[in-house]
Motif scaffolding. Structure first.
Motif, PDB file in Angstrom:
ATOM      1  N   PRO A   1       0.837  -1.200   0.000  1.00 27.84           N
ATOM      2  CA  PRO A   1       0.000   0.000   0.000  1.00 27.84           C
ATOM      3  C   PRO A   1       0.876   1.256   0.000  1.00 27.84           C
ATOM      4  CG  PRO A   1       0.149  -0.893   2.220  1.00 27.84           C
ATOM      5  CD  PRO A   1       0.938  -1.821   1.335  1.00 27.84           C
ATOM      6  N   ASN A   2       0.316   2.374  -0.410  1.00 28.65           N
ATOM      7  CA  ASN A   2       0.994   3.683  -0.266  1.00 28.65           C
ATOM      8  C   ASN A   2       2.290   3.786  -1.056  1.00 28.65           C
ATOM      9  OD1 ASN A   2      -1.028   4.056   1.761  1.00 28.65           O
ATOM     10  ND2 ASN A   2       0.345   3.155   3.286  1.00 28.65           N
ATOM     11  N   HIS A   3       2.360   3.099  -2.194  1.00 24.67           N
ATOM     12  CA  HIS A   3       3.537   3.140  -3.066  1.00 24.67           C
ATOM     13  C   HIS A   3       4.579   2.119  -2.613  1.00 24.67           C
ATOM     14  CE1 HIS A   3       6.831   5.189  -5.528  1.00 24.67           C
ATOM     15  NE2 HIS A   3       5.801   5.197  -6.366  1.00 24.67           N
ATOM     16  N   PHE A   4       5.182   1.452  -3.588  1.00 24.06           N
ATOM     17  CA  PHE A   4       6.113   0.351  -3.285  1.00 24.06           C
ATOM     18  C   PHE A   4       7.525   0.821  -3.012  1.00 24.06           C
ATOM     19  CE2 PHE A   4       7.105   1.200  -7.645  1.00 24.06           C
ATOM     20  CZ  PHE A   4       8.414   0.782  -7.836  1.00 24.06           C
ATOM     21  N   PHE A   5       7.829   2.056  -3.380  1.00 22.37           N
ATOM     22  CA  PHE A   5       9.195   2.565  -3.261  1.00 22.37           C
ATOM     23  C   PHE A   5       9.503   2.919  -1.810  1.00 22.37           C
ATOM     24  CE2 PHE A   5      12.348   4.944  -6.109  1.00 22.37           C
ATOM     25  CZ  PHE A   5      12.573   3.844  -6.916  1.00 22.37           C
ATOM     26  N   SER A   6      10.669   2.533  -1.349  1.00 18.93           N
ATOM     27  CA  SER A   6      11.161   3.029  -0.066  1.00 18.93           C
ATOM     28  C   SER A   6      11.864   4.361  -0.312  1.00 18.93           C
ATOM     29  CB  SER A   6      12.146   2.016   0.537  1.00 18.93           C
ATOM     30  OG  SER A   6      12.847   2.582   1.610  1.00 18.93           O
ATOM     31  N   LYS A   7      11.567   5.329   0.523  1.00 23.92           N
ATOM     32  CA  LYS A   7      12.253   6.615   0.367  1.00 23.92           C
ATOM     33  C   LYS A   7      12.382   7.276   1.741  1.00 23.92           C
ATOM     34  CE  LYS A   7       8.621   6.801  -1.609  1.00 23.92           C
ATOM     35  NZ  LYS A   7       7.420   5.903  -1.441  1.00 23.92           N
ATOM     36  N   GLY A   8      13.618   7.678   2.080  1.00 21.56           N
ATOM     37  CA  GLY A   8      13.896   8.133   3.436  1.00 21.56           C
ATOM     38  C   GLY A   8      14.109   9.624   3.579  1.00 21.56           C
ATOM     39  N   HIS A   9      13.630  10.405   2.622  1.00 20.44           N
ATOM     40  CA  HIS A   9      13.904  11.845   2.649  1.00 20.44           C
ATOM     41  C   HIS A   9      13.464  12.506   3.957  1.00 20.44           C
ATOM     42  CE1 HIS A   9      14.355  10.961  -1.587  1.00 20.44           C
ATOM     43  NE2 HIS A   9      14.818  12.184  -1.816  1.00 20.44           N
ATOM     44  N   ALA A  10      12.290  12.126   4.463  1.00 20.98           N
ATOM     45  CA  ALA A  10      11.771  12.761   5.679  1.00 20.98           C
ATOM     46  C   ALA A  10      12.491  12.276   6.930  1.00 20.98           C
ATOM     47  CB  ALA A  10      10.270  12.497   5.804  1.00 20.98           C
ATOM     48  N   MET A  11      13.337  11.238   6.789  1.00 16.85           N
ATOM     49  CA  MET A  11      14.039  10.669   7.935  1.00 16.85           C
ATOM     50  C   MET A  11      15.442  11.234   8.115  1.00 16.85           C
ATOM     51  SD  MET A  11      11.995   8.279   9.226  1.00 16.85           S
ATOM     52  CE  MET A  11      10.610   9.345   8.885  1.00 16.85           C
ATOM     53  N   GLN A  12      16.014  11.772   7.048  1.00 16.62           N
ATOM     54  CA  GLN A  12      17.430  12.136   7.055  1.00 16.62           C
ATOM     55  C   GLN A  12      17.608  13.626   7.326  1.00 16.62           C
ATOM     56  OE1 GLN A  12      19.590  10.456   3.644  1.00 16.62           O
ATOM     57  NE2 GLN A  12      17.954   8.944   3.400  1.00 16.62           N
ATOM     58  N   ALA A  13      18.370  13.916   8.358  1.00  8.80           N
ATOM     59  CA  ALA A  13      18.567  15.309   8.765  1.00  8.80           C
ATOM     60  C   ALA A  13      19.265  16.123   7.686  1.00  8.80           C
ATOM     61  CB  ALA A  13      19.379  15.357  10.064  1.00  8.80           C
ATOM     62  N   GLU A  14      20.062  15.450   6.838  1.00  7.98           N
ATOM     63  CA  GLU A  14      20.823  16.169   5.820  1.00  7.98           C
ATOM     64  C   GLU A  14      19.945  16.629   4.655  1.00  7.98           C
ATOM     65  OE1 GLU A  14      23.226  13.252   8.048  1.00  7.98           O
ATOM     66  OE2 GLU A  14      21.482  13.019   6.733  1.00  7.98           O
ATOM     67  N   VAL A  15      18.760  16.014   4.506  1.00  3.64           N
ATOM     68  CA  VAL A  15      17.868  16.383   3.410  1.00  3.64           C
ATOM     69  C   VAL A  15      17.022  17.581   3.847  1.00  3.64           C
ATOM     70  CG1 VAL A  15      15.995  15.633   1.901  1.00  3.64           C
ATOM     71  CG2 VAL A  15      17.798  14.020   2.537  1.00  3.64           C
ATOM     72  N   LYS A  16      17.087  18.641   3.064  1.00  2.35           N
ATOM     73  CA  LYS A  16      16.379  19.882   3.410  1.00  2.35           C
ATOM     74  C   LYS A  16      14.878  19.719   3.201  1.00  2.35           C
ATOM     75  CE  LYS A  16      15.875  24.660   1.795  1.00  2.35           C
ATOM     76  NZ  LYS A  16      14.487  24.476   1.321  1.00  2.35           N
ATOM     77  N   ASN A  17      14.103  20.110   4.206  1.00  2.00           N
ATOM     78  CA  ASN A  17      12.649  20.135   4.043  1.00  2.00           C
ATOM     79  C   ASN A  17      12.259  21.236   3.061  1.00  2.00           C
ATOM     80  OD1 ASN A  17      12.179  18.086   5.912  1.00  2.00           O
ATOM     81  ND2 ASN A  17      12.014  19.518   7.621  1.00  2.00           N
ATOM     82  N   PRO A  18      11.221  20.991   2.257  1.00  2.00           N
ATOM     83  CA  PRO A  18      10.766  22.065   1.354  1.00  2.00           C
ATOM     84  C   PRO A  18      10.113  23.193   2.144  1.00  2.00           C
ATOM     85  CG  PRO A  18       9.219  20.232   1.325  1.00  2.00           C
ATOM     86  CD  PRO A  18      10.389  19.783   2.159  1.00  2.00           C
ATOM     87  N   THR A  19      10.067  24.364   1.558  1.00  2.00           N
ATOM     88  CA  THR A  19       9.440  25.529   2.203  1.00  2.00           C
ATOM     89  C   THR A  19       8.427  26.143   1.246  1.00  2.00           C
ATOM     90  OG1 THR A  19      11.216  26.963   1.386  1.00  2.00           O
ATOM     91  CG2 THR A  19      11.482  26.030   3.586  1.00  2.00           C
ATOM     92  N   TYR A  20       7.408  26.731   1.819  1.00  5.71           N
ATOM     93  CA  TYR A  20       6.391  27.386   0.992  1.00  5.71           C
ATOM     94  C   TYR A  20       6.948  28.653   0.351  1.00  5.71           C
ATOM     95  CZ  TYR A  20       3.236  24.276   3.562  1.00  5.71           C
ATOM     96  OH  TYR A  20       2.622  23.179   4.110  1.00  5.71           O
ATOM     97  N   ASP A  21       7.828  29.328   1.075  1.00  9.15           N
ATOM     98  CA  ASP A  21       8.427  30.564   0.573  1.00  9.15           C
ATOM     99  C   ASP A  21       9.891  30.317   0.225  1.00  9.15           C
ATOM    100  OD1 ASP A  21       6.042  32.055   1.053  1.00  9.15           O
ATOM    101  OD2 ASP A  21       6.575  32.139   3.189  1.00  9.15           O
ATOM    102  N   TYR A  22      10.450  31.269  -0.535  1.00  7.84           N
ATOM    103  CA  TYR A  22      11.838  31.158  -0.975  1.00  7.84           C
ATOM    104  C   TYR A  22      12.698  32.191  -0.261  1.00  7.84           C
ATOM    105  CZ  TYR A  22       9.825  28.542  -4.919  1.00  7.84           C
ATOM    106  OH  TYR A  22       9.147  27.630  -5.694  1.00  7.84           O
ATOM    107  N   LYS A  23      13.963  31.812  -0.021  1.00  7.45           N
ATOM    108  CA  LYS A  23      14.905  32.776   0.531  1.00  7.45           C
ATOM    109  C   LYS A  23      15.327  33.768  -0.544  1.00  7.45           C
ATOM    110  CE  LYS A  23      16.860  29.843   4.182  1.00  7.45           C
ATOM    111  NZ  LYS A  23      18.112  29.257   4.740  1.00  7.45           N
ATOM    112  N   PRO A  24      15.763  34.964  -0.150  1.00 13.00           N
ATOM    113  CA  PRO A  24      16.181  35.963  -1.143  1.00 13.00           C
ATOM    114  C   PRO A  24      17.284  35.427  -2.049  1.00 13.00           C
ATOM    115  CG  PRO A  24      15.963  36.959   1.025  1.00 13.00           C
ATOM    116  CD  PRO A  24      15.829  35.485   1.223  1.00 13.00           C
TER     117      PRO A  24
ATOM    118  N   THR B   1      18.754  29.346  -2.135  1.00 13.91           N
ATOM    119  CA  THR B   1      18.314  30.739  -2.249  1.00 13.91           C
ATOM    120  C   THR B   1      17.677  30.975  -3.614  1.00 13.91           C
ATOM    121  OG1 THR B   1      20.406  31.552  -3.188  1.00 13.91           O
ATOM    122  CG2 THR B   1      20.230  31.472  -0.785  1.00 13.91           C
ATOM    123  N   GLY B   2      16.772  31.947  -3.654  1.00 13.18           N
ATOM    124  CA  GLY B   2      16.173  32.373  -4.911  1.00 13.18           C
ATOM    125  C   GLY B   2      15.033  31.501  -5.373  1.00 13.18           C
ATOM    126  N   THR B   3      14.212  32.073  -6.240  1.00 11.54           N
ATOM    127  CA  THR B   3      13.122  31.340  -6.875  1.00 11.54           C
ATOM    128  C   THR B   3      13.624  30.749  -8.185  1.00 11.54           C
ATOM    129  OG1 THR B   3      12.353  33.202  -8.202  1.00 11.54           O
ATOM    130  CG2 THR B   3      11.508  33.032  -5.939  1.00 11.54           C
TER     131      THR B   3
END
Length: 789
Positions: A497-520, A529-531
């Motif tokens: 269920p919920n897709h067969f692929f294993s993916k650990g992005h949300a588990m790894q501190a080194e992977v940057k979380n996405p943001t709704y806004d962009y830095k200058p 930085t930047g859009t």
């Protein structure tokens, strides 16, 4: 992937075994029936080289063979290849390579080496299925009688060849470089990443052989695809795909047979197109299954090629009879402390993509129910790369901390018999393949064919059927592998269920979380930085729109794309004014070829794509809106660039982005994907979008709908903003996590599938499709307290 091991290397390996069995002091007749007395090996090698230069090829063959036989007594004076390769060449340049194989086969029969003779007779019959002497000896060795008389078989074969467009009467070009040598030159250029040269030499080998050297014909197409040499307006690509399909159909007709009673298939030899090559080709899906079937079928032979390149008889207890072991495992399972022993085999337990995605699985296995073993056939990363490229992050060392046993079995990689015994002696109940056909030359070829574990599974890296009758299950889901397409798989399917692929992005501190806004924005560009509009894919000032209205991306290797996909991109750019397309230069050699194709596809031509009638269109404008970023070795930096450079990702078809897609999604970059395919690798993003509630980005109706969805994203800011927000919401969701990114939940379901598969084995039931149904506890999802392991 290049086809390997190469044909001639395999023949040399067999010859080594034969040499060990020949009595010293014997006399020998080869080629032109010229008998000589035996002398020392080095002396015969020197004489053979002299005769070869004089073009006295039959006499040279005799001396080369004599040098082969006495290599072992020559105290390292020369390498065996120095004698055996020219021995074959003496026949090959005369167009008589089958005679060389026949000679070795008859020598083998004379010494009672039936299996050895069978291998060489197979080579003869691959070259000429009507060879009467080979058929006669085949009957002696195997006890089988050919089903079709030689004359009728030859007539059938000629008819099939004419239907498929093969010219087997082509000039052999005697006196020029042999077609086998051209193949070897092409392979060397490929190893050196000289793709244009490798395409040239493979194509020359293919055409000079009258398409008899199938691997040359297939590899030429692969090399051209690698750097996007599609010919004028894609015409060469169309011809190449016809070649791939025709070649595979022809070889399947010639080499595949099915037992009418059991339904089991067998292959007389592999197809020329390697399974990993096939994934990107828009050809019939069943041909891709045939490619994997034929490759899997040769794994048993590969298991008998040792590190010193000798070939031995398969020990009588191999492959293991796992049915005979069932009582033993039933007794083990009665122990209250019983654990299912699971082994993961792969060459990528380092900084490879498979470990990037899946390392976090090992944190969350239930230690009370499972004992996890890693069998690593690949090396660790170099310390310098870990220190500078990965900034101190070592995934291999992390995994060592999380599993019960980490076995570095590099020393056994080329001795699959001993590796099978290692797995068997460790009592592993389930063995999981993490390479498939993705790492030819590195993977543990032959291991699974020896059946060291009662349940054997393919997972993650190679997204398609293994084609192997010794692999029981494949991990997938019902969107990626709908049951109506089960005929494309040899294995039974474990539906996650919920897709067969294993993916650990949300588990790894080194992977940057996405943001709704962009830095200058920062100039020059700085990560994070930047859009996308401000960063402009790092395009030079004054080239292309500034700022662009919307930036589409595709960060896959070029070989995953094809003319149809790029034509879709052209329409999208035209229909979204001021938009840009940002690509990864992978490889950089392909950039001028891609720009050339865009220029041609943007124009018009008559007379069936005749270059002489070409009229330019808006190709220059389109090319000014297409730019490239270089490869980034650090995976975390590469992932972060998705948010910086991309508004939306345009997926490849029929070979989707896999790791690239997960990076994009966790960067808050939605993916537009075609959903009209049949291949497993073509529906990975379709399944992801379903789970992420982004199904309106799936183009079930094909390329036109794919374009329309992308055009709407680019032209409708509100639709794009709502889509991006919905995606980022899934990435940041906590307590519970979103099921797509929830690794502990994934592992619980994975464990469920393994348990059901092993229970079926213990019950004496054959493998069957398994649907993972989440219980209420699993369906609840993971909370912060569940992530502390």
């Amino acid at each position: 992937m290049m086809k390997g091991p190469r044909v001639w290397r395999t023949i040399w390996a067999v010859a080594l075994c034969l040499c060990l069995c020949v009595l010293s002091g014997a006399s020998l007749v080869v080629g032109a029936t010229r008998e000589i007395a035996i002398h020392d090996g080095a002396g015969n090698l020197a004489e053979a080289d002299r005769l070869f230069q004089l073009n006295d090829l039959d006499a040279a063959a005799t001396h080369y063979w004599h040098a082969v036989l006495h290599h072992g007594t020559s105290a390292g004076a020369y390498e065996l290849d120095q004698a055996f390769h020219p021995f074959l060449k003496c026949y090959a340049v005369q167009g008589k390579i089958s005679e060389a194989y026949m000679f070795i086969a008859e020598e083998s029969i004379g010494r009672g080496q039936g299996n050895m003779a069978k291998m060489y007779l197979e080579q003869v019959l691959h070259q000429d299925p009507t060879h009467e002497r080979a058929q006669e000896l085949w009957g002696q060795v195997t006890g089988e009688t050919p089903d079709t008389p030689p004359q009728a078989r030859q007539q059938q074969q000629q008819q099939q060849q004419q239907q498929q467009g093969f010219d087997h009467d082509a000039d052999d070009h005697q006196g020029e470089t042999s077609v086998e040598e051209l193949y070897e030159i092409g392979a060397k250029h490929f190893a050196d990443k000289e793709y244009e040269l490798c395409a040239e030499y493979f194509e020359l080998s293919c055409k000079r052989s009258g398409m008899r050297i199938g691997p040359s014909c297939a590899n030429a197409v692969y090399c051209r695809s690698y750097y996007l040499d599609w010919g004028f307006n894609g015409t060469t690509f169309e011809e190449d795909m016809q070649r791939i399909a025709s070649l595979t159909r022809f070889e399947t007709d010639q080499r595949r047979s099915v037992d009418g009673e059991t339904g089991l298939f067998s292959w007389a030899g592999p197809t020329s197109v390697h399974p990993h090559m096939m994934l990107a080709y828009p050809v019939e899906s069943m041909l891709k299954r045939y490619s994997t079937e034929s490759t899997a079928f040769k794994d048993e032979f590969q298991a008998r090629i040792r590190q010193d390149m000798t070939v031995q008889e398969l020990p009588p207890d191999l492959p293991y009879d796992q049915n005979a072991q069932r009582l033993r495992f039933l007794e083990e399972a009665k122990d209250p402390d019983f654990k299912i022993k699971v082994g993961f085999v792969g060459s990528g337990f380092n900084s490879k993509a498979v470990l990037y995605l899946s390392q976090d699985m090992f944190r969350f296995f239930d230690k009370d129910k499972f004992e996890v073993h890693i069998l690593s056939v690949g090396p660790p990363d170099k310390p310098g790369f870990i220190q500078y490229g990965m900034r101190g992050v070592d995934w291999r060392e992390r995994v060592k901390l999380w599993v019960d046993h980490f076995h570095d079995v590099r020393s056994l990689k080329d001795d699959h018999i001993e590796m099978a015994r290692f797995v068997y002696n460790n009592g592993l109940h389930i063995l999981i393949e993490w390479d498939g056909y993705a790492r030819q030359g590195e993977r543990a070829q032959g291991l699974f064919a020896l059946r060291p574990s009662p349940v054997q599974i393919l997972h993650q890296e190679f997204l398609g059927t293994s084609g192997a009758q010794f692999v029981d299950y494949l991990i997938t889901d019902r969107v990626t592998s709908p049951e109506r397409l089960e005929h494309l798989y040899v294995e039974k399917l474990i539906y996650m269920p919920n897709h067969f692929f294993s993916k650990g992005h949300a588990m790894q501190a080194e992977v940057k979380n996405p943001t709704y806004d962009y830095k200058p924005v920062q100039v020059p560009y700085k990560l994070g930085t930047g859009t996308p509009a401000e960063n402009r894919c790092m395009a030079p000032p004054g080239v292309g729109p500034s700022p662009p209205s919307f930036v589409f991306c595709n960060f896959n290797k070029f070989l995953k794309n094809n003319p149809e996909t790029v034509r879709s991109w052209i329409r999208i750019l035209r229909e979204v004014p001021g938009s840009m397309l940002c690509l990864l230069e992978n490889p950089a050699e392909g950039i001028p070829y891609l720009r050339k194709f865009i220029h041609e596809a943007a124009g018009t031509s008559t007379n069936n794509n005749d270059p002489e009638s070409f009229v330019e269109g808006d190709g220059d404008d389109l090319n000014s809106r297409i730019h490239f970023i270089p490869w980034q070795a650090n995976p975390f930096d590469h992932q972060m660039r998705n948010q910086d450079f991309c508004n939306a990702m345009l997926d490849s078809f029929p070979y989707n982005g896999h790791t690239v897609a997960q990076d994009s999604l966790y960067g808050g970059v939605p993916i537009v994907t075609r959903s009209d395919g049949s291949d497993m690798c073509a529906l990975v993003s379709t399944s992801a979008n379903v789970v992420l509630d982004l199904e309106d980005l799936n183009a079930y109706e094909g390329p036109r709908q794919y374009e329309d969805i992308a055009i709407r994203l680019g032209n409708d800011p509100e639709f794009y903003k709502a889509t991006r927000t919905r995606l980022i919401d899934t990435c940041l969701q906590r307590n519970p996590m979103h099921p797509y990114w929830d690794v502990p939940r994934y592992v619980k379901n994975f464990e469920n599938g393994l348990t059901q598969a092993f229970d079926r084995y213990l019950a004496g039931k054959p493998p069957a499709h398994i649907d993972i149904v989440e219980d209420e506890r699993t369906k609840r999802g993971s909370f912060d307290v569940d992530l502390t392991r």
